[in-house]
Write a protein that holds these residues in place. Sequence first.
Motif, mmCIF file in Angstrom:
data_model
loop_
_atom_site.group_PDB
_atom_site.id
_atom_site.type_symbol
_atom_site.label_atom_id
_atom_site.label_comp_id
_atom_site.label_asym_id
_atom_site.label_seq_id
_atom_site.Cartn_x
_atom_site.Cartn_y
_atom_site.Cartn_z
ATOM 1 N N ARG A 60 47.405 51.601 36.600
ATOM 2 C CA ARG A 60 46.461 50.595 36.930
ATOM 3 C C ARG A 60 46.505 49.581 37.724
ATOM 4 N N ARG A 64 43.528 48.908 39.812
ATOM 5 C CA ARG A 64 42.492 48.260 40.638
ATOM 6 C C ARG A 64 42.404 47.830 41.662
ATOM 7 N N GLU A 67 39.236 49.463 42.775
ATOM 8 C CA GLU A 67 38.038 48.684 42.552
ATOM 9 C C GLU A 67 37.732 47.136 43.509
ATOM 10 N N LEU A 68 39.159 46.918 44.059
ATOM 11 C CA LEU A 68 38.554 45.984 44.622
ATOM 12 C C LEU A 68 38.075 45.381 45.511
ATOM 13 N N GLU A 71 34.262 44.747 44.130
ATOM 14 C CA GLU A 71 34.296 43.384 43.273
ATOM 15 C C GLU A 71 34.531 42.264 44.227
#
Length: 91
Positions: A60, A64, A67-68, A71
Amino acid sequence: MPIELPKELRDQAVRSIERYFQEEREERIGNLAAASLLNFFLQEIGPTVYNRAVADVQERLQARVAELDLEVHEEEFGYWRQAGVARSPRR
């Protein structure tokens, strides 16, 4: 690394084991037997569950981190695009 439970959680787990035997198997199991069974599970099966949980968290976190950039990405040199109008240089 042995899995240790705080006393309060250990006591709850022992009571839960006793209740399980009483309600699901219609057997009485003593406090010492329940504590021994808990120790066995923590020592024998606990590491497998712990390692799987760590692996799940790693997956996980890696997702994340991947994808940082999407974002928190900021456009570079965006002043003129934000102004909406190309300004003529001053003379």
